[in-house]
Design a protein around this motif. Structure first.
Motif, PDB file in Angstrom:
ATOM      1  N   ARG A  95       1.648  14.473  -2.512  1.00 35.59           N
ATOM      2  CA  ARG A  95       0.626  15.223  -2.863  1.00 35.59           C
ATOM      3  C   ARG A  95      -0.013  13.873  -3.859  1.00 35.59           C
ATOM      4  O   ARG A  95      -1.000  13.484  -4.113  1.00 35.59           O
ATOM      5  CB  ARG A  95       1.164  15.569  -3.888  1.00 35.59           C
ATOM      6  CG  ARG A  95      -0.218  16.767  -3.753  1.00 35.59           C
ATOM      7  CD  ARG A  95       0.052  18.642  -4.672  1.00 35.59           C
ATOM      8  NE  ARG A  95       0.607  19.441  -3.707  1.00 35.59           N
ATOM      9  CZ  ARG A  95      -0.247  19.984  -3.098  1.00 35.59           C
ATOM     10  NH1 ARG A  95      -1.087  20.232  -3.711  1.00 35.59           N
ATOM     11  NH2 ARG A  95       0.458  20.810  -2.602  1.00 35.59           N
ATOM     12  N   GLU A  96       0.792  13.276  -4.944  1.00 37.32           N
ATOM     13  CA  GLU A  96       0.442  12.275  -5.523  1.00 37.32           C
ATOM     14  C   GLU A  96      -0.609  11.304  -5.274  1.00 37.32           C
ATOM     15  O   GLU A  96      -1.719  10.277  -5.829  1.00 37.32           O
ATOM     16  CB  GLU A  96       1.698  11.932  -6.780  1.00 37.32           C
ATOM     17  CG  GLU A  96       0.693  11.469  -8.116  1.00 37.32           C
ATOM     18  CD  GLU A  96       1.752  11.398  -9.449  1.00 37.32           C
ATOM     19  OE1 GLU A  96       2.162   9.820  -9.408  1.00 37.32           O
ATOM     20  OE2 GLU A  96       2.861  12.322  -9.399  1.00 37.32           O
ATOM     21  N   PHE A  97       0.116  10.869  -3.954  1.00 44.90           N
ATOM     22  CA  PHE A  97      -0.507   9.424  -3.523  1.00 44.90           C
ATOM     23  C   PHE A  97      -2.059   9.598  -2.736  1.00 44.90           C
ATOM     24  O   PHE A  97      -2.139   8.566  -2.898  1.00 44.90           O
ATOM     25  CB  PHE A  97       0.620   8.556  -2.492  1.00 44.90           C
ATOM     26  CG  PHE A  97       0.504   7.319  -2.088  1.00 44.90           C
ATOM     27  CD1 PHE A  97       0.049   6.506  -2.130  1.00 44.90           C
ATOM     28  CD2 PHE A  97       0.522   7.755  -0.525  1.00 44.90           C
ATOM     29  CE1 PHE A  97      -0.309   5.601  -1.850  1.00 44.90           C
ATOM     30  CE2 PHE A  97       0.652   6.763   0.329  1.00 44.90           C
ATOM     31  CZ  PHE A  97      -0.295   5.292  -0.413  1.00 44.90           C
ATOM     32  N   PHE A  98      -1.853  10.926  -2.062  1.00 45.19           N
ATOM     33  CA  PHE A  98      -2.749  11.417  -1.823  1.00 45.19           C
ATOM     34  C   PHE A  98      -3.669  11.662  -2.087  1.00 45.19           C
ATOM     35  O   PHE A  98      -5.438  11.977  -1.718  1.00 45.19           O
ATOM     36  CB  PHE A  98      -2.519  11.526  -0.586  1.00 45.19           C
ATOM     37  CG  PHE A  98      -1.943  11.244   0.719  1.00 45.19           C
ATOM     38  CD1 PHE A  98      -1.966   9.941   1.110  1.00 45.19           C
ATOM     39  CD2 PHE A  98      -1.098  10.991   0.619  1.00 45.19           C
ATOM     40  CE1 PHE A  98      -1.540   8.966   2.606  1.00 45.19           C
ATOM     41  CE2 PHE A  98       0.624  10.937   1.872  1.00 45.19           C
ATOM     42  CZ  PHE A  98      -0.794  10.199   2.444  1.00 45.19           C
ATOM     43  N   GLY A  99      -3.644  11.572  -3.673  1.00 37.62           N
ATOM     44  CA  GLY A  99      -4.455  12.461  -4.213  1.00 37.62           C
ATOM     45  C   GLY A  99      -5.936  13.758  -4.164  1.00 37.62           C
ATOM     46  O   GLY A  99      -5.549  14.593  -3.892  1.00 37.62           O
TER      47      GLY A  99
ATOM     48  N   LEU B  66       0.874  -1.173   0.452  1.00 37.91           N
ATOM     49  CA  LEU B  66       0.334  -0.116   0.136  1.00 37.91           C
ATOM     50  C   LEU B  66       0.594   0.897   0.175  1.00 37.91           C
ATOM     51  O   LEU B  66       0.639   2.440  -0.922  1.00 37.91           O
ATOM     52  CB  LEU B  66      -0.918  -0.161   1.301  1.00 37.91           C
ATOM     53  CG  LEU B  66      -1.855   1.652   1.224  1.00 37.91           C
ATOM     54  CD1 LEU B  66      -2.577   1.381  -0.129  1.00 37.91           C
ATOM     55  CD2 LEU B  66      -2.344   1.159   2.917  1.00 37.91           C
ATOM     56  N   TYR B  67       1.520   1.043   0.851  1.00 36.27           N
ATOM     57  CA  TYR B  67       2.569   2.141   0.794  1.00 36.27           C
ATOM     58  C   TYR B  67       4.342   2.358   0.196  1.00 36.27           C
ATOM     59  O   TYR B  67       4.670   3.048   0.602  1.00 36.27           O
ATOM     60  CB  TYR B  67       2.840   3.151   2.549  1.00 36.27           C
ATOM     61  CG  TYR B  67       1.985   3.484   3.036  1.00 36.27           C
ATOM     62  CD1 TYR B  67       1.743   4.703   3.209  1.00 36.27           C
ATOM     63  CD2 TYR B  67       1.204   2.088   4.061  1.00 36.27           C
ATOM     64  CE1 TYR B  67       1.279   5.780   3.938  1.00 36.27           C
ATOM     65  CE2 TYR B  67       0.658   2.601   4.837  1.00 36.27           C
ATOM     66  CZ  TYR B  67       0.130   4.553   4.512  1.00 36.27           C
ATOM     67  OH  TYR B  67      -1.650   5.126   5.497  1.00 36.27           O
TER      68      TYR B  67
ATOM     69  N   HIS C  51      -7.273   8.109   2.431  1.00 41.15           N
ATOM     70  CA  HIS C  51      -7.761   7.700   0.597  1.00 41.15           C
ATOM     71  C   HIS C  51      -6.406   8.191   0.013  1.00 41.15           C
ATOM     72  O   HIS C  51      -5.775   8.628   0.297  1.00 41.15           O
ATOM     73  CB  HIS C  51      -8.629   9.056   0.436  1.00 41.15           C
ATOM     74  CG  HIS C  51      -9.795   9.297   1.710  1.00 41.15           C
ATOM     75  ND1 HIS C  51     -11.149   8.953   1.025  1.00 41.15           N
ATOM     76  CD2 HIS C  51      -9.991  10.239   2.039  1.00 41.15           C
ATOM     77  CE1 HIS C  51     -12.431   8.941   1.712  1.00 41.15           C
ATOM     78  NE2 HIS C  51     -11.329   9.649   2.510  1.00 41.15           N
ATOM     79  N   PHE C  52      -6.370   6.397  -0.838  1.00 43.56           N
ATOM     80  CA  PHE C  52      -5.092   6.875  -1.132  1.00 43.56           C
ATOM     81  C   PHE C  52      -5.225   6.542  -3.373  1.00 43.56           C
ATOM     82  O   PHE C  52      -6.688   6.425  -3.331  1.00 43.56           O
ATOM     83  CB  PHE C  52      -4.738   5.393  -0.940  1.00 43.56           C
ATOM     84  CG  PHE C  52      -3.690   5.397   0.250  1.00 43.56           C
ATOM     85  CD1 PHE C  52      -2.970   5.889   0.499  1.00 43.56           C
ATOM     86  CD2 PHE C  52      -4.962   4.920   0.808  1.00 43.56           C
ATOM     87  CE1 PHE C  52      -3.129   5.650   2.663  1.00 43.56           C
ATOM     88  CE2 PHE C  52      -4.856   4.809   2.532  1.00 43.56           C
ATOM     89  CZ  PHE C  52      -4.215   5.023   2.999  1.00 43.56           C
TER      90      PHE C  52
END
Length: 296
Positions: free
Chosen positions: A171-175, A145-146, A234-235
């Motif tokens: 920033r991209e990972f947490f959308g 996941l990470y 959220h991811f």
């Protein structure tokens, strides 16, 4: 000792967010010079003199009793996390250098028995972090996941706040939920800073983030705190796309600086399908940070 400016800004920020109507007070006239309540209104609600409240808001909590802190918390309508933070600030303000306790040691490894517990959780992403938000260990699904945190050969411990604020992939990972996640992270660090104001590693981390990230600096100035034991994460995962997972976090009683977080998807949801896809990917060596072996 805790900075008087820290106390001043926290109390002033809580006062500014409460309107007279929310406090049950009449609002006379249309031109109030301050946002929220006036100092004399807070003093009245807390049952103390204006001079004494002004002293408190100037950052002087020395000698403030339990009754005073409770009255102040009620007047400012503090939630549980904010009440705890006020008590932490008062405790630090009333601790002399001679009586100051050494900051608890922040662990950077987890005991083998805790790793075995993680490894036994095969259907849920799970990880262990310390209170500075260093991700120290995870199970296979947690590492999968990470995965964006462990690119470029990184291995645990990896600091989740540094990743979020200083790595473009954060920033991209947490959308689209990045701002919510950002504010939660800052509030957690603010809470920990009040709880352990003499933790040099934490102070250094916050100083680095304030210096290098405008987003962190802006959010830090709001003085928000929170408890973060359950909710949704959220991811936007590079392999399975958008993913919303419920999480529960629990402190490890034998290791008070560590907490274990486990996540799950709502049954029958697209998130459950994405989690199953992530589990398939997690079975590959590509999903593990370099040098992390397969659990025995």
């Amino acid at each position: 000792m805790v900075s008087r400016n820290e106390i001043k800004e926290f109390l002033a920020s809580r006062r500014a967010r409460i309107t007279p109507q929310q406090a049950g007070l009449p609002a006379y006239g249309g031109n109030r010079r301050v946002p929220g309540l006036r100092r004399e209104e807070v003093a009245m609600l807390a049952g103390m003199s204006v001079d004494y409240y002004v002293r408190l808001e100037r950052g002087n909590l020395t000698g403030a009793s339990e009754a005073v802190l409770d009255s102040l918390a009620r007047a400012l309508q503090l939630d549980e996390a904010e009440r705890d933070h006020l008590w932490d600030l008062a405790r630090a303000a009333n601790t002399t250098p001679q009586r100051r306790r050494r900051a608890p040691q922040q662990q950077t490894q987890v005991p083998p028995n805790v790793q075995r517990i993680l490894d036994s959780m095969t259907d849920a992403p799970a990880f262990v972090r310390n209170s500075r938000l260093d991700l120290l260990a995870a199970n296979r699904l947690g590492f999968a996941l990470y995965a964006p945190m462990f690119t470029d050969g990184r291995r645990p411990p990896v600091n989740m706040a540094r990743f979020k604020f200083l790595d473009p992939r954060g920033r991209e990972f947490f959308g689209r939920h990045w701002e919510e996640s950002m504010n939660n992270t800052v509030a957690l660090l603010r809470t920990e800073a009040g709880r352990n104001p003499h933790d040099k590693g934490l102070t250094d981390l916050i100083g680095e983030l304030v210096t290098r990230s405008e987003d962190f600096r802006t959010a830090w100035a709001r003085h928000n705190v929170r408890l973060h034991y359950s909710g949704l994460k959220h991811f936007h995962h590079p392999v399975v796309g958008d993913l919303t997972l419920a999480f529960d976090a629990m402190q490890l009683p034998a290791e008070p600086s560590l907490s274990l977080t486990a996540m799950s998807a709502r049954p029958g949801s697209p998130d459950e399908d994405a989690l199953k896809l992530l589990a398939s990917w997690a079975a590959t060596d590509e999903a593990l940070p370099r040098g992390i072996g397969t659990p025995s």
